[in-house]
Design a protein around this motif. Structure first.
Motif, PDB file in Angstrom:
ATOM      1  N   ILE A   1      45.620 -31.021 -12.821  1.00 24.71           N
ATOM      2  CA  ILE A   1      46.729 -30.427 -12.071  1.00 24.71           C
ATOM      3  C   ILE A   1      47.682 -31.555 -11.673  1.00 24.71           C
ATOM      4  CG2 ILE A   1      45.366 -28.479 -11.176  1.00 24.71           C
ATOM      5  CD1 ILE A   1      45.016 -30.083  -8.572  1.00 24.71           C
ATOM      6  N   PRO A   2      48.921 -31.235 -11.301  1.00 24.47           N
ATOM      7  CA  PRO A   2      49.837 -32.282 -10.823  1.00 24.47           C
ATOM      8  C   PRO A   2      49.321 -32.906  -9.518  1.00 24.47           C
ATOM      9  CG  PRO A   2      51.038 -30.280 -11.374  1.00 24.47           C
ATOM     10  CD  PRO A   2      49.574 -29.944 -11.424  1.00 24.47           C
ATOM     11  N   VAL A   3      49.682 -34.148  -9.280  1.00 19.71           N
ATOM     12  CA  VAL A   3      49.262 -34.839  -8.055  1.00 19.71           C
ATOM     13  C   VAL A   3      49.713 -34.062  -6.823  1.00 19.71           C
ATOM     14  CG1 VAL A   3      49.538 -36.957  -6.697  1.00 19.71           C
ATOM     15  CG2 VAL A   3      49.236 -37.113  -9.156  1.00 19.71           C
ATOM     16  N   GLU A   4      50.899 -33.483  -6.884  1.00 21.84           N
ATOM     17  CA  GLU A   4      51.406 -32.706  -5.743  1.00 21.84           C
ATOM     18  C   GLU A   4      50.495 -31.519  -5.430  1.00 21.84           C
ATOM     19  OE1 GLU A   4      54.454 -35.057  -7.673  1.00 21.84           O
ATOM     20  OE2 GLU A   4      53.194 -33.471  -8.481  1.00 21.84           O
ATOM     21  N   GLU A   5      49.941 -30.908  -6.461  1.00 22.00           N
ATOM     22  CA  GLU A   5      49.014 -29.786  -6.266  1.00 22.00           C
ATOM     23  C   GLU A   5      47.712 -30.276  -5.620  1.00 22.00           C
ATOM     24  OE1 GLU A   5      47.469 -25.907  -6.284  1.00 22.00           O
ATOM     25  OE2 GLU A   5      49.519 -26.600  -6.576  1.00 22.00           O
ATOM     26  N   LEU A   6      47.243 -31.446  -6.043  1.00 26.10           N
ATOM     27  CA  LEU A   6      46.049 -32.037  -5.427  1.00 26.10           C
ATOM     28  C   LEU A   6      46.297 -32.275  -3.941  1.00 26.10           C
ATOM     29  CD1 LEU A   6      43.220 -33.309  -5.462  1.00 26.10           C
ATOM     30  CD2 LEU A   6      44.291 -35.436  -6.268  1.00 26.10           C
ATOM     31  N   LEU A   7      47.477 -32.784  -3.609  1.00 25.85           N
ATOM     32  CA  LEU A   7      47.824 -32.986  -2.199  1.00 25.85           C
ATOM     33  C   LEU A   7      47.799 -31.662  -1.433  1.00 25.85           C
ATOM     34  CD1 LEU A   7      50.809 -35.496  -2.356  1.00 25.85           C
ATOM     35  CD2 LEU A   7      48.578 -35.890  -1.322  1.00 25.85           C
ATOM     36  N   SER A   8      48.406 -30.636  -2.003  1.00 23.56           N
ATOM     37  CA  SER A   8      48.450 -29.320  -1.340  1.00 23.56           C
ATOM     38  C   SER A   8      47.055 -28.747  -1.138  1.00 23.56           C
ATOM     39  CB  SER A   8      49.279 -28.331  -2.158  1.00 23.56           C
ATOM     40  OG  SER A   8      50.600 -28.757  -2.226  1.00 23.56           O
ATOM     41  N   ARG A   9      46.244 -28.789  -2.196  1.00 21.44           N
ATOM     42  CA  ARG A   9      44.884 -28.238  -2.099  1.00 21.44           C
ATOM     43  C   ARG A   9      44.048 -29.000  -1.083  1.00 21.44           C
ATOM     44  NH1 ARG A   9      43.010 -26.891  -8.354  1.00 21.44           N
ATOM     45  NH2 ARG A   9      44.740 -25.489  -8.812  1.00 21.44           N
ATOM     46  N   THR A  10      44.194 -30.303  -1.075  1.00 19.23           N
ATOM     47  CA  THR A  10      43.411 -31.115  -0.145  1.00 19.23           C
ATOM     48  C   THR A  10      43.856 -30.868   1.288  1.00 19.23           C
ATOM     49  OG1 THR A  10      43.085 -32.789  -1.860  1.00 19.23           O
ATOM     50  CG2 THR A  10      42.679 -33.468   0.403  1.00 19.23           C
ATOM     51  N   THR A  11      45.154 -30.792   1.506  1.00 21.79           N
ATOM     52  CA  THR A  11      45.683 -30.550   2.844  1.00 21.79           C
ATOM     53  C   THR A  11      45.235 -29.194   3.380  1.00 21.79           C
ATOM     54  OG1 THR A  11      47.602 -31.935   2.358  1.00 21.79           O
ATOM     55  CG2 THR A  11      47.810 -30.450   4.220  1.00 21.79           C
ATOM     56  N   ALA A  12      45.046 -28.226   2.488  1.00 23.02           N
ATOM     57  CA  ALA A  12      44.651 -26.873   2.897  1.00 23.02           C
ATOM     58  C   ALA A  12      43.171 -26.766   3.266  1.00 23.02           C
ATOM     59  CB  ALA A  12      44.976 -25.879   1.789  1.00 23.02           C
ATOM     60  N   LEU A  13      42.385 -27.794   2.991  1.00 24.57           N
ATOM     61  CA  LEU A  13      40.952 -27.728   3.294  1.00 24.57           C
ATOM     62  C   LEU A  13      40.701 -27.739   4.796  1.00 24.57           C
ATOM     63  CD1 LEU A  13      39.652 -30.300   0.648  1.00 24.57           C
ATOM     64  CD2 LEU A  13      39.388 -27.813   0.563  1.00 24.57           C
ATOM     65  N   ARG A  14      39.605 -27.055   5.192  1.00 25.61           N
ATOM     66  CA  ARG A  14      39.207 -27.032   6.600  1.00 25.61           C
ATOM     67  C   ARG A  14      38.930 -28.459   7.070  1.00 25.61           C
ATOM     68  NH1 ARG A  14      35.010 -27.953   9.332  1.00 25.61           N
ATOM     69  NH2 ARG A  14      33.601 -28.136   7.564  1.00 25.61           N
ATOM     70  N   GLY A  15      39.538 -28.845   8.172  1.00 24.41           N
ATOM     71  CA  GLY A  15      39.298 -30.153   8.771  1.00 24.41           C
ATOM     72  C   GLY A  15      40.246 -31.247   8.307  1.00 24.41           C
ATOM     73  N   VAL A  16      41.095 -30.947   7.334  1.00 19.15           N
ATOM     74  CA  VAL A  16      42.067 -31.947   6.872  1.00 19.15           C
ATOM     75  C   VAL A  16      43.354 -31.747   7.670  1.00 19.15           C
ATOM     76  CG1 VAL A  16      43.428 -32.793   4.920  1.00 19.15           C
ATOM     77  CG2 VAL A  16      41.064 -32.045   4.571  1.00 19.15           C
ATOM     78  N   LEU A  17      43.739 -32.768   8.399  1.00 20.11           N
ATOM     79  CA  LEU A  17      44.942 -32.687   9.211  1.00 20.11           C
ATOM     80  C   LEU A  17      46.174 -33.166   8.454  1.00 20.11           C
ATOM     81  CD1 LEU A  17      43.375 -34.097  12.478  1.00 20.11           C
ATOM     82  CD2 LEU A  17      43.747 -31.698  11.867  1.00 20.11           C
ATOM     83  N   LYS A  18      45.954 -34.100   7.527  1.00 19.94           N
ATOM     84  CA  LYS A  18      47.081 -34.681   6.801  1.00 19.94           C
ATOM     85  C   LYS A  18      46.564 -35.324   5.524  1.00 19.94           C
ATOM     86  CE  LYS A  18      50.810 -38.001   7.677  1.00 19.94           C
ATOM     87  NZ  LYS A  18      51.312 -38.963   8.655  1.00 19.94           N
ATOM     88  N   CYS A  19      47.337 -35.222   4.450  1.00 15.88           N
ATOM     89  CA  CYS A  19      47.011 -35.902   3.200  1.00 15.88           C
ATOM     90  C   CYS A  19      48.337 -36.288   2.556  1.00 15.88           C
ATOM     91  CB  CYS A  19      46.200 -35.016   2.262  1.00 15.88           C
ATOM     92  SG  CYS A  19      45.708 -35.852   0.733  1.00 15.88           S
ATOM     93  N   GLU A  20      48.505 -37.580   2.289  1.00 12.98           N
ATOM     94  CA  GLU A  20      49.747 -38.061   1.692  1.00 12.98           C
ATOM     95  C   GLU A  20      49.472 -39.216   0.742  1.00 12.98           C
ATOM     96  OE1 GLU A  20      52.269 -39.436   4.849  1.00 12.98           O
ATOM     97  OE2 GLU A  20      50.744 -40.779   5.624  1.00 12.98           O
ATOM     98  N   ILE A  21      50.438 -39.494  -0.109  1.00 18.11           N
ATOM     99  CA  ILE A  21      50.319 -40.633  -1.019  1.00 18.11           C
ATOM    100  C   ILE A  21      50.845 -41.856  -0.303  1.00 18.11           C
ATOM    101  CG2 ILE A  21      51.162 -41.648  -3.168  1.00 18.11           C
ATOM    102  CD1 ILE A  21      51.180 -38.846  -4.373  1.00 18.11           C
TER     103      ILE A  21
END
Length: 146
Positions: free
Chosen positions: A123-143
């Motif tokens: 998947i695109p890196v941006e999608e990985l960021l979105s999916r990771t950010t949506a996980l329970r307990g994740v407050l922020k995910c950025e490159i």
């Protein structure tokens, strides 16, 4: 003040043979195919003095289409399983995790830096960021870098 070094991207065939052989000797050492500089230089047919003269100036260029190392910074809640779900998200997406650095949790949150090789992403890196950010307990995910 000294002039900063200048860099060029040059096709390997355009380089003098000594540079290609120094790069090959470095590869042999890094992969363990040669255990010593003496052995690596012998395998490539160059002198040790030539190796030492150029070793810090010659580095292979990794084609960005075939491999890319990206550093992600995440802020996670200090709860069991949160980091595990983040790492699983990376694995399922095809990212190859190279490093993980987690700070000591402060105020119920931990800063985690993840270095990942992303050439195998499905998947695109941006999608990985979105999916990771949506996980329970994740407050922020950025490159952070990449």
């Amino acid at each position: 003040m000294a002039n900063p070094p200048k860099y060029f991207i040059v096709e390997a065939n355009a380089l003098p043979e000594i540079f290609r052989k120094v790069a090959e000797a470095k590869r042999l050492l890094e992969t363990g195919e040669a255990e010593t500089v003496h052995q690596a230089t012998g395998m490539t047919g160059i002198s040790r003095s030539a190796f030492y003269k150029y070793k810090d100036a010659v580095r292979p260029f990794n084609d960005m289409l075939h491999g890319r190392i990206v550093t992600f910074q995440t802020r996670l809640r200090d709860e069991p399983g949160v980091l595990s779900s983040v790492l699983n998200s990376f694995a399922v997406s095809g990212a190859n995790i190279l490093t993980i650095n987690q700070g000591i949790p402060v105020s119920g949150c931990a800063l985690v830096t993840i270095g990942a090789e992303t050439s195998g992403l499905h998947i695109p890196v941006e999608e990985l960021l979105s999916r990771t950010t949506a996980l329970r307990g994740v407050l922020k995910c950025e490159i952070l870098a990449g």
